[in-house]
Design a protein around this motif. Structure first.
Motif, PDB file in Angstrom:
ATOM      1  N   ASP A  66      39.768  69.543  22.150  1.00 20.21           N
ATOM      2  CA  ASP A  66      40.116  69.500  23.575  1.00 20.21           C
ATOM      3  C   ASP A  66      38.935  69.818  24.478  1.00 20.21           C
ATOM      4  O   ASP A  66      38.632  69.063  25.411  1.00 20.21           O
ATOM      5  CB  ASP A  66      41.268  70.475  23.865  1.00 20.21           C
ATOM      6  CG  ASP A  66      42.567  69.928  23.291  1.00 20.21           C
ATOM      7  OD1 ASP A  66      42.588  68.721  22.968  1.00 20.21           O
ATOM      8  OD2 ASP A  66      43.530  70.701  23.147  1.00 20.21           O
ATOM      9  N   GLY A  68      35.687  70.359  23.390  1.00 25.79           N
ATOM     10  CA  GLY A  68      34.438  69.752  22.942  1.00 25.79           C
ATOM     11  C   GLY A  68      34.433  68.241  23.060  1.00 25.79           C
ATOM     12  O   GLY A  68      33.631  67.672  23.800  1.00 25.79           O
ATOM     13  N   LEU A  69      35.347  67.588  22.352  1.00 27.58           N
ATOM     14  CA  LEU A  69      35.318  66.119  22.303  1.00 27.58           C
ATOM     15  C   LEU A  69      35.873  65.514  23.574  1.00 27.58           C
ATOM     16  O   LEU A  69      35.223  64.693  24.226  1.00 27.58           O
ATOM     17  CB  LEU A  69      36.097  65.608  21.092  1.00 27.58           C
ATOM     18  CG  LEU A  69      35.513  65.990  19.725  1.00 27.58           C
ATOM     19  CD1 LEU A  69      36.352  65.402  18.602  1.00 27.58           C
ATOM     20  CD2 LEU A  69      34.069  65.485  19.616  1.00 27.58           C
ATOM     21  N   VAL A  70      37.100  65.940  23.943  1.00 27.21           N
ATOM     22  CA  VAL A  70      37.712  65.362  25.133  1.00 27.21           C
ATOM     23  C   VAL A  70      36.970  65.842  26.390  1.00 27.21           C
ATOM     24  O   VAL A  70      36.649  65.059  27.277  1.00 27.21           O
ATOM     25  CB  VAL A  70      39.213  65.726  25.221  1.00 27.21           C
ATOM     26  CG1 VAL A  70      39.831  65.142  26.489  1.00 27.21           C
ATOM     27  CG2 VAL A  70      39.946  65.211  23.980  1.00 27.21           C
ATOM     28  N   GLY A  71      36.646  67.137  26.446  1.00 31.00           N
ATOM     29  CA  GLY A  71      35.963  67.706  27.610  1.00 31.00           C
ATOM     30  C   GLY A  71      34.453  67.454  27.590  1.00 31.00           C
ATOM     31  O   GLY A  71      33.751  67.883  28.481  1.00 31.00           O
ATOM     32  N   LYS A  72      33.985  66.789  26.510  1.00 31.07           N
ATOM     33  CA  LYS A  72      32.568  66.455  26.375  1.00 31.07           C
ATOM     34  C   LYS A  72      31.655  67.666  26.575  1.00 31.07           C
ATOM     35  O   LYS A  72      30.747  67.655  27.406  1.00 31.07           O
ATOM     36  CB  LYS A  72      32.183  65.352  27.374  1.00 31.07           C
ATOM     37  CG  LYS A  72      32.961  64.063  27.198  1.00 31.07           C
ATOM     38  CD  LYS A  72      32.096  62.874  27.560  1.00 31.07           C
ATOM     39  CE  LYS A  72      32.859  61.566  27.554  1.00 31.07           C
ATOM     40  NZ  LYS A  72      33.852  61.394  26.503  1.00 31.07           N
ATOM     41  N   SER A  73      31.926  68.739  25.805  1.00 28.09           N
ATOM     42  CA  SER A  73      31.073  69.919  25.912  1.00 28.09           C
ATOM     43  C   SER A  73      30.474  70.242  24.551  1.00 28.09           C
ATOM     44  O   SER A  73      31.182  70.592  23.607  1.00 28.09           O
ATOM     45  CB  SER A  73      31.893  71.115  26.426  1.00 28.09           C
ATOM     46  OG  SER A  73      31.296  72.328  26.020  1.00 28.09           O
ATOM     47  N   GLY A  74      29.148  70.063  24.455  1.00 29.31           N
ATOM     48  CA  GLY A  74      28.465  70.356  23.194  1.00 29.31           C
ATOM     49  C   GLY A  74      28.553  71.829  22.864  1.00 29.31           C
ATOM     50  O   GLY A  74      28.657  72.230  21.709  1.00 29.31           O
ATOM     51  N   ILE A  77      31.728  72.753  21.112  1.00 29.47           N
ATOM     52  CA  ILE A  77      31.729  72.338  19.709  1.00 29.47           C
ATOM     53  C   ILE A  77      30.948  73.334  18.864  1.00 29.47           C
ATOM     54  O   ILE A  77      31.369  73.724  17.770  1.00 29.47           O
ATOM     55  CB  ILE A  77      31.168  70.907  19.551  1.00 29.47           C
ATOM     56  CG1 ILE A  77      32.141  69.937  20.220  1.00 29.47           C
ATOM     57  CG2 ILE A  77      30.962  70.550  18.079  1.00 29.47           C
ATOM     58  CD1 ILE A  77      31.870  68.486  19.965  1.00 29.47           C
TER      59      ILE A  77
END
Ligand SMILES: Nc1ncnc2c1ncn2[C@@H]1O[C@H](COP(=O)(O)OP(=O)(O)OP(=O)(O)O)[C@@H](O)[C@H]1O
Ligand SMILES: [Mg+2]
Length: 467
Positions: A66, A68-74, A77
């Motif tokens: 949620d 990391g991938l969807v919210g695009k936060s390295g 992750i």
């Protein structure tokens, strides 16, 4: 540490125990374990933490998806990866401590149980040992303690842990999304029913296997042991036929167990796939309508296994737990066997010297309570009838009579190995029934007709009375 498949032996009638008896066993067990309260609390605490760590991993995955991938936060992750690793290491370490803690409690308990049973047995009256065969008592100490050992060394941790995981998973799932939880748990009842069915059927089938293996082995053994007679009379053909029949029966019994397994395992697997389809299907529906995040759906997929495995394992562990409870029940029965020549409360010491007086003694063997298998041993014929004899201090008396006249029996009564049915034996004016055990054994000694050599040196055996 939910590892592998638990193989527990089939449950026969001997190792079954009804609900009321099980309740009594548990109550008494908890009383016996009271001194270990702190250790038990520590173990339970560790188990809960370990289960929590196990249940947390899917939440980390959910966060990774949620945030990391969807919210695009390295960064999210990375955090998730580290947390996942920490949780994995923590569960492994906690798992070690849990096994260690639970096994210590179990082994301590078994050690004290063995000591208690032995201490109780060796103090029991001779009448008890005439009712009970030594072999059966040894079996109690070995097979019953083994049944408990099995539970302690493998079953107990798994049993508690699986129950915790199952309940914990349901709780976490409903906190995440009650809608998806409702959809997911429809797969639980079929697995429970299938597992109950499997346990029952496979138990019956395995008992049958055990039976037929036994029959087949005895045919084999008889044929080989009697091979001289078999060959002398040309009966080889007959024995081959007999063996073929019992061999076939063993085959059938084994095939029957396979049949049961082929129905159960694929069914559970199938339900697992159905569950997955339900979670993914319903999950995407909810995610589409923004009721849930994708990560939550993924967490549910991971939790699904936590619902399935515990049910299967608990149903397998049932036999181990039942056998252990039945074994404990039998051991408690032994511990409850009363001594029929007990030391009275307020017993007194026999005087140093005195007259040994047997007055009007009547005695017959047997007539005690039933043995541990429930077989009663009725009172035998009267061996001594109204016998009186007085031995003064320092006097020597020899009793002479034909074999079976009751000389040894009289000696045993004089030493209070048994109490007479009628009449009394006294020393220095004190009835043996009122004497302390210690003073009785110090004043009156018996050298039995049949010698017994204990392990050790000749010297040890001579000094057995005063080591
Ligand atoms: N443990 C027992 N259980 C049942 N009956 C017994 C037992 N011991 C002895 N008896 C019986 O009691 C009777 C008396 O036996 P006891 O051993 O006292 O005889 P005894 O006079 O010592 O004989 P012996 O000279 O052979 O030693 C016998 O009929 C015997 O069969
Ligand atoms: Mg004798």
């Amino acid at each position: 540490m939910r590892g592998g498949w638990v193989e527990s032996g089939p449950l026969d009638d001997e190792s079954r125990i009804d609900r009321a008896a099980a309740g009594r066993v548990v109550l008494r067990l908890s009383r016996m374990l009271r001194p270990q309260r702190r250790a038990i609390m520590r173990a339970v605490f560790l188990l809960i933490i370990q289960t929590a760590a196990l249940l947390a991993s899917p939440l980390v995955v959910r966060y990774a998806v949620d945030a990391g991938l969807v919210g695009k936060s390295g960064r999210a992750i990375n955090i998730a990866a580290v947390m996942y690793l920490v949780l994995a290491v923590a569960s492994a370490l906690l798992g070690r401590s849990v096994i260690w803690a639970v096994s210590r409690i179990g082994e301590d308990f078994l050690r004290s149980l063995r000591a208690r049973v032995f201490r109780h047995l060796i103090n029991l009256d001779l009448g008890f040992f005439e009712r009970e065969k030594t072999g059966r008592l040894v079996a109690r100490m070995t097979s019953d303690i083994d049944a408990l050992q099995e539970l302690v060394s493998q079953g107990l941790v798994m049993f508690v842990q699986n129950a915790l995981i199952f309940v914990g998973t349901l709780v976490v799932m409903s906190l995440l999304s009650w809608q998806l939880t409702l959809c997911t748990i429809v797969v639980v009842p079929p697995v429970i029913f299938a597992s109950l069915w499997f346990r029952k059927r496979s138990n019956t089938a395995y008992l049958e296997v055990r039976d037929r293996v036994g029959t087949n082995l005895s045919t084999l053994q008889e044929g080989l042991e009697g091979v001289r007679v078999v060959q002398a009379f040309g009966r080889e053909g007959g024995f081959i036929e007999r063996f073929e029949a019992t061999n076939e029966a063993q085959y059938d019994a084994n095939i029957a167990t396979v049949k049961i397994a082929t129905r159960y395992f694929p069914f559970v697997e199938f339900i697992g796939v159905v569950g997955l389809a339900v979670v993914v299907g319903a999950g995407s529906y909810f995610a589409d309508r923004n009721i849930l995040e994708v990560g939550t759906v993924l967490a549910f997929v991971l939790y699904l296994n936590n619902l399935f495995e515990p049910i299967q394992q608990l149903s397998q562990l049932y036999n181990t737990v039942q056998s252990a409870a039945a074994a404990l029940n039998k051991l408690f029965g032994l511990l409850d066997t009363p001594n029929s020549v007990p030391e009275k409360p307020g017993a007194i010491d026999l005087p140093e010297v005195g007259v040994l007086k047997v007055s009007g003694v009547t005695f017959a063997y047997g007539g005690g309570p039933p043995d541990t298998d429930g077989v009663s041993h009725p009172r035998g014929p009267t061996v001594l009838s109204d016998v009186s004899i007085t031995v003064a201090a320092g006097e020597r008396v020899a009793l002479v009579g034909p074999t079976g006249a009751g000389k040894s029996t009289l000696a045993k009564l004089m030493a209070r190995f048994y109490d007479p049915i009628d009449g009394d034996v006294s020393f220095g004016g004190v009835s043996l029934r009122d004497a302390t055990r210690k003073s009785l054994r110090e004043r009156i000694a018996v050298v039995p007709q049949e010698g017994f050599l204990f392990a050790g040196t000749v010297r040890d055996n001579i000094r057995v009375g005063s080591p």
